[in-house]
Each structure stands twice: as C-alpha cells, then as structure tokens.
Design an enzyme around this catalytic site. Structure first.
Site, PDB file in Angstrom:
ATOM      1  N   ASP A  89       0.847  -1.194   0.000  1.00  0.00           N
ATOM      2  CA  ASP A  89       0.000   0.000   0.000  1.00  0.00           C
ATOM      3  C   ASP A  89       0.882   1.243   0.000  1.00  0.00           C
ATOM      4  OD1 ASP A  89      -3.040   0.843   0.652  1.00  0.00           O
ATOM      5  OD2 ASP A  89      -1.658   2.214   1.664  1.00  0.00           O
ATOM      6  N   HIS A 136      -4.205  14.577  -8.584  1.00  0.00           N
ATOM      7  CA  HIS A 136      -4.464  13.182  -8.958  1.00  0.00           C
ATOM      8  C   HIS A 136      -3.536  12.699 -10.077  1.00  0.00           C
ATOM      9  CE1 HIS A 136      -8.003  12.366  -6.454  1.00  0.00           C
ATOM     10  NE2 HIS A 136      -8.287  13.650  -6.625  1.00  0.00           N
ATOM     11  N   ASP A 142      -1.571   9.251  -9.967  1.00  0.00           N
ATOM     12  CA  ASP A 142      -1.570   8.231 -11.022  1.00  0.00           C
ATOM     13  C   ASP A 142      -0.149   7.878 -11.444  1.00  0.00           C
ATOM     14  OD1 ASP A 142      -4.306   8.150 -10.983  1.00  0.00           O
ATOM     15  OD2 ASP A 142      -4.587   9.379 -12.777  1.00  0.00           O
ATOM     16  N   GLU A 154      -4.876   2.329  -4.050  1.00  0.00           N
ATOM     17  CA  GLU A 154      -3.414   2.353  -3.962  1.00  0.00           C
ATOM     18  C   GLU A 154      -2.854   1.060  -3.390  1.00  0.00           C
ATOM     19  OE1 GLU A 154      -4.877   4.306  -0.107  1.00  0.00           O
ATOM     20  OE2 GLU A 154      -5.520   4.039  -2.187  1.00  0.00           O
TER      21      GLU A 154
END
Length: 363
Positions: A234, A247, A251, A277
């Site tokens: 994670d 964002h 990404d 994630e």
C-alpha cells in the site's frame, strides 16, 4: 469503453482504392488510354501499399514515414515515367509486377509470422495466405509475360494469365472483406477480454484477472508447489499525496509501483492492482523469508527510483504485509490474502514504511 483495432482503417482504404482501380477499367473506356493506365496503376499501387501498411499496423509493427515513402514513391514515379515520358508497356509491367510480388509476399509473411494468436485468427490467416500464394504464382507469370511483351492489352484478346490473375485479384478483394472482419473481430474480442482482466493505469492484473489466473493454474500448482505467499502493498499517505500534488501525480506514482512490481517478480508470480493504492503479489513455492526479502526489495527499489523520477516525491513510501501458507488452493489464497491484509494494517499501525509478516500453519 472505446477500443480500436490497428490496421483496419488502412485495410478499408485499401479496399476502396483497389475497387476504384478495377472499376476504372470498365468506366474509363472512352477516355485516352494513358489516362486509364495512370489511374489504374496509381490506384493499384496505393491500394496494395495501404494493404501492407494495414498488416504492419495490425501486428503492432507500424512502419516509419520514411519506409512508407520508399514503399510508394519510387514505384509511382517509375510507373508514370514508363507511361508518359518513355512509354514502354513491358518495362512498366515488369516494374509494377515485381513490386506487387514483393508487397504481396511481405503482406502474407507479416500475417503468417505475427497474427496467429487463436484458432479463428489462425484459420483466417491461413485462408488469406493461401489466396496470397495463388496471387503470387499468377502475378509471377503475369509479370514474366508482360516483361517479354507476350501479354495482350485488356480487351484485345483473352489471355489465360491476365484473365486468371484478374479473377484471383478480385477474389482476394471480395474474400478479403470477411477475412479482415474475422481478423478484426477476433482481435477486438481479445482486447476487450484483456481490458476486462487488467488495470488500465498500471497494466497489472485486476482482481477479476487474478481470480481467472488462479482458477487456471491452481490445479497444476497443487501438484508442483509446496507453499503459497501473499504480499499486500500500500502507498503510504496516498490521500495526502493526491490532495497536495494532484491526482495526476497520484496516477504517476501508481503506474510507477506497477512498473517496479513487474520488474521485481518472477514470470510465474502474479501481480495485481487490488484496488485504489493497494497491490497484491502472489508467490508460488516461496518461503516466508524470501517473501519478506522481496517485499523489502520492492519497497527500497520503489523509493529510490521514484526520487530519481520526481525529487518532490522523495518522501513517498510503501508498507507491506506478508502471509504464507503450505496449502496451495484457491480457498487457501483467499484466507492468506486476508492475513496479509491484516499484516499490512499492522505495518501501517507501527509507523508505515515497513513490512510485517503473518505466518499461517495451515488453512
């Protein structure tokens, strides 16, 4: 979801141009002969060129502009020279004939070499190549007869070489439509299936894809593997990263995780974007110690390479949870994944940027 099949537009253009070429022989009878010859030869050359370009694109090997120019311009110029400036039918037929032989042979070779991914595609390619081989044989005789001046002009008298060559060429155009449709539909279905089982951003398996892979390989793995390890990874503080940097940066980080995971595992291991994630690695026949070592290797490689990619993100880290079982079944994987997820939660609770192990005796 929008999907396009590479090459089909070029094939559609090729079919249209070749149709114009052969129709011009019927519709331009009242015009000067050199006009009809230029129209036919130009359309014939462009049509076959687009057909070959479409094949290259279809197998994901698109040619450069330089190659396209070299494919088309020299033969067009020679065709015009031997039609208008130095009218010589034998030389014109020889130049165009040799060019068509090379183009048709290249077209058949490209499809046979690179476009046989499933049974339907194999059948379509086999039929297409068979027609191409017949065209090559007749085109060879057509070129040979034309080079020695033994080929009468269209309409003067029947020539078996010219007649059969035309018939096979027309069959190639008519049969080409359903064959190309079959190739395109088969490719389209495979792309849809791939998209359904892979994550678009990272190009990793998604959860559906992982489930399908496990269903297919578990029966063999039960006989050959002695253990199963699951690593859950994670990205730490990912919400903060999205809020702080946007964002698009988030990404970029996820795509970078996917790249590092693919380069770090064996071909037999399965790597999945589990969701958001979070990522999952399934390792077959691997000890807990090796799974821990891999998790640490991935975390270190990610942090180091991400800092080189974007120095602003040098503080972005990964946490990992690892679990292992000696029962190699789908149910064992599901239980082990849950335990690895708990170990990941423990790593988060213990300060993040670390790996935690959860051992399972049996499931």
């Amino acid at each position: 979801m929008s999907q396009t099949i590479e090459g089909t537009r070029y094939w559609a253009i090729a079919l249209g141009i070749l149709s114009i070429a052969y129709l011009s022989q019927l519709s331009m009878q009242g015009m000067p002969r050199f006009v009809m010859v230029i129209t036919f030869n130009t359309c014939l050359i462009l049509g076959h060129a687009f057909w070959l370009i479409g094949a290259w694109h279809f197998v994901h090997k698109p040619p450069s502009k330089q190659k396209i120019y070299l494919l088309i311009i020299p033969v067009l110029i020679l065709s015009l020279v031997f039609t208008v400036l130095i009218p010589d039918r034998s030389l014109r037929l020889l130049v165009i004939g040799v060019w068509l032989l090379l183009v048709r042979a290249n077209y058949g070779w490209v499809l046979w070499q690179y476009a046989k991914h499933d049974r339907n595609e194999y059948i379509a390619v086999t039929i297409t190549v068979s027609v191409v081989l017949l065209e090559l044989i007749l085109s060879f005789f057509y070129t040979l007869y034309g080079a020695f001046g033994a080929l009468p002009s269209i309409g003067e008298k029947f020539s078996w070489v010219g007649g059969y060559t035309w018939v096979v060429a027309l069959i190639g155009i008519i049969a080409g439509v359903p064959l190309l449709m079959l190739l395109s539909v088969g490719r389209f279905v495979r792309k849809l299936e791939y998209a359904a089982h892979h994550d678009e951003l990272t190009d990793l398996l998604n959860r559906r894809g992982l489930s399908k892979c496990l269903d297919s390989i578990m029966p063999l793995s039960q006989r050959k593997c002695r253990s199963l390890s699951v690593i859950m990874l994670d990205v730490d503080h990912f919400k903060y990263i999205n809020d702080e940097f946007g964002h698009q940066t988030g990404d970029q980080i996820l795509a970078h995780v996917g790249k590092k995971l693919k380069s770090s595992v064996r071909a037999s291991d399965l790597v999945t974007r589990w969701g958001g994630e979070e990522f999952c690695i399934v390792l077959f026949d691997t000890s807990p110690a090796h799974a821990m070592q891999l998790a640490e290797k991935v975390r270190a490689a990610f942090s180091e390479s991400l800092e080189q990619l974007n120095p602003q993100l040098n503080s972005v880290t990964l946490s990992a949870g690892i679990a292992n079982t000696e029962t190699v079944t789908k149910a064992a994987f599901e239980a082990t994944q849950l335990q690895a997820d708990k170990a990941l939660y423990q790593a988060k609770s213990n300060g993040r940027n670390r790996s935690e192990m959860h051992l399972i005796e049996d499931v």
